[in-house]
Design a protein around this motif. Sequence first.
Motif, PDB file in Angstrom:
ATOM      1  N   ILE A   1     -98.878   5.126 -16.702  1.00 29.74           N
ATOM      2  CA  ILE A   1     -98.578   3.991 -17.557  1.00 29.74           C
ATOM      3  C   ILE A   1     -97.505   3.158 -16.874  1.00 29.74           C
ATOM      4  CG2 ILE A   1     -97.929   3.222 -19.873  1.00 29.74           C
ATOM      5  CD1 ILE A   1     -98.519   6.070 -20.863  1.00 29.74           C
ATOM      6  N   GLN A   2     -97.841   1.919 -16.517  1.00 23.73           N
ATOM      7  CA  GLN A   2     -96.860   1.026 -15.918  1.00 23.73           C
ATOM      8  C   GLN A   2     -96.132   0.292 -17.043  1.00 23.73           C
ATOM      9  OE1 GLN A   2     -96.009   0.532 -12.512  1.00 23.73           O
ATOM     10  NE2 GLN A   2     -94.313  -0.449 -13.600  1.00 23.73           N
ATOM     11  N   PHE A   3     -94.870   0.625 -17.248  1.00 19.02           N
ATOM     12  CA  PHE A   3     -94.107   0.028 -18.338  1.00 19.02           C
ATOM     13  C   PHE A   3     -93.669  -1.385 -17.953  1.00 19.02           C
ATOM     14  CE2 PHE A   3     -94.414   4.120 -19.942  1.00 19.02           C
ATOM     15  CZ  PHE A   3     -93.878   4.199 -21.219  1.00 19.02           C
ATOM     16  N   THR A   4     -93.961  -2.333 -18.835  1.00 17.13           N
ATOM     17  CA  THR A   4     -93.608  -3.733 -18.640  1.00 17.13           C
ATOM     18  C   THR A   4     -93.055  -4.284 -19.954  1.00 17.13           C
ATOM     19  OG1 THR A   4     -95.871  -4.415 -19.203  1.00 17.13           O
ATOM     20  CG2 THR A   4     -95.372  -4.097 -16.864  1.00 17.13           C
ATOM     21  N   PRO A   5     -92.342  -5.413 -19.921  1.00 19.25           N
ATOM     22  CA  PRO A   5     -91.752  -5.956 -21.152  1.00 19.25           C
ATOM     23  C   PRO A   5     -92.772  -6.325 -22.229  1.00 19.25           C
ATOM     24  CG  PRO A   5     -90.682  -6.902 -19.225  1.00 19.25           C
ATOM     25  CD  PRO A   5     -91.860  -6.127 -18.722  1.00 19.25           C
ATOM     26  N   ASP A   6     -94.031  -6.603 -21.841  1.00 19.75           N
ATOM     27  CA  ASP A   6     -95.021  -7.003 -22.842  1.00 19.75           C
ATOM     28  C   ASP A   6     -95.886  -5.842 -23.326  1.00 19.75           C
ATOM     29  OD1 ASP A   6     -96.319  -6.632 -20.451  1.00 19.75           O
ATOM     30  OD2 ASP A   6     -97.625  -8.388 -20.635  1.00 19.75           O
ATOM     31  N   LEU A   7     -95.543  -4.630 -22.948  1.00 18.27           N
ATOM     32  CA  LEU A   7     -96.312  -3.453 -23.369  1.00 18.27           C
ATOM     33  C   LEU A   7     -96.111  -3.200 -24.865  1.00 18.27           C
ATOM     34  CD1 LEU A   7     -98.071  -1.409 -21.685  1.00 18.27           C
ATOM     35  CD2 LEU A   7     -96.147   0.172 -21.865  1.00 18.27           C
ATOM     36  N   LEU A   8     -97.175  -2.769 -25.554  1.00 14.53           N
ATOM     37  CA  LEU A   8     -97.120  -2.464 -26.981  1.00 14.53           C
ATOM     38  C   LEU A   8     -97.202  -0.951 -27.195  1.00 14.53           C
ATOM     39  CD1 LEU A   8     -99.585  -5.174 -28.350  1.00 14.53           C
ATOM     40  CD2 LEU A   8     -97.073  -5.245 -28.360  1.00 14.53           C
ATOM     41  N   PRO A   9     -96.655  -0.431 -28.307  1.00 17.97           N
ATOM     42  CA  PRO A   9     -96.760   1.007 -28.573  1.00 17.97           C
ATOM     43  C   PRO A   9     -98.201   1.506 -28.573  1.00 17.97           C
ATOM     44  CG  PRO A   9     -95.148   0.017 -30.039  1.00 17.97           C
ATOM     45  CD  PRO A   9     -95.800  -1.108 -29.295  1.00 17.97           C
ATOM     46  N   SER A  10     -99.116   0.707 -29.105  1.00 19.25           N
ATOM     47  CA  SER A  10    -100.522   1.126 -29.142  1.00 19.25           C
ATOM     48  C   SER A  10    -101.128   1.227 -27.752  1.00 19.25           C
ATOM     49  CB  SER A  10    -101.342   0.156 -29.997  1.00 19.25           C
ATOM     50  OG  SER A  10    -101.247  -1.165 -29.485  1.00 19.25           O
TER      51      SER A  10
END
Length: 335
Positions: free
Chosen positions: A72-81
């Motif tokens: 999972i590439q974490f980015t500022p626009d990532l959502l919990p879902s």
Amino acid sequence: MSDKNDSGARARIAELQARMGEAIIGQKDVIERLLIGLLANGNLLVEGLPGLAKTRAIKALARNLECDFSRIQFTPDLLPSDVTGTEVYYQSDQGSEFRFEPGPIFANIVLADEINRAPAKVQAALLEAMEERQVTVAGKTHRMEPLFMVMATQNPIEQEGTYPLPEAQMDRFLMHVNITYPPVEDEVEVIRLVRREEVAAGAASEGAAQAALVVPVPQEAVFTARREIGAIKVADAMERYMADLVNATRVPGQFSEDLERWIEVGASPRASLALDKCGRTHAWLAGRDYVDPEDVRAIAPDVLRHRLGLSYEAQGENVTPDRVVEEIIRHVALP
């Protein structure tokens, strides 16, 4: 320990360790910490500068172990879902219904890359999975697989546009592993390794044939190792030593003036539990059926460095958590 154990689970785990060592040069401690996290059934936070094989290390583990891997590439626009999954509405001739579509968190080994680049709401989506080994969506609970580990990475120098992990989430990581630059000799070997891989990639058909011959280490070897680790002996004096180390972070003034100035918040009981789990695993990897002080001292920095709240005075003096742990070990009496 018995010869049966030595020729069984330990041999398979040693094989896994050796395979990882072939893919990662100069990071033996990191490989060992990854295996400790896997065998102790915990999650790891790995911190290091770019290019120090953080992602490569977890991929090497997943590639040589019988498991499902997700990144999972974490980015500022990532959502919990985007992490946990969501309920999807399906309609057919037979009727309509909501079905749960699992997210990438539903794997055996999950790489949460650059975890501090996503906002707190997304980081919190990992909490239940990491701690309870389950995810709740739309009021329904979905269990994780028996083999489950999150390895999160973060970059210590790029802080612009990042969201520092809250203390509550930091405490849920079994260990906080630091990766540093390799020695020059090892870096030469890295150059040679990557060159060999490029040559092998050029011969695609030959490489595919060789890859097919590599049989991953079965999950059962991990579960067997965990059962053997559960039988490792921990003397009463060693239990008291682990508890004393953690307690020293809470009453630092009883040990030294420096510790009293440096430590603002001590470690939680999770630290004692982590010392016990990791200490037993370290002893098992060393081929012993008992924990000695060296096992505890070896893993103490990784267990404690992210659980200490340092004072402004300590930060002003550039005192690192590792320096504090070193001072604690120096002052706490051996059993």
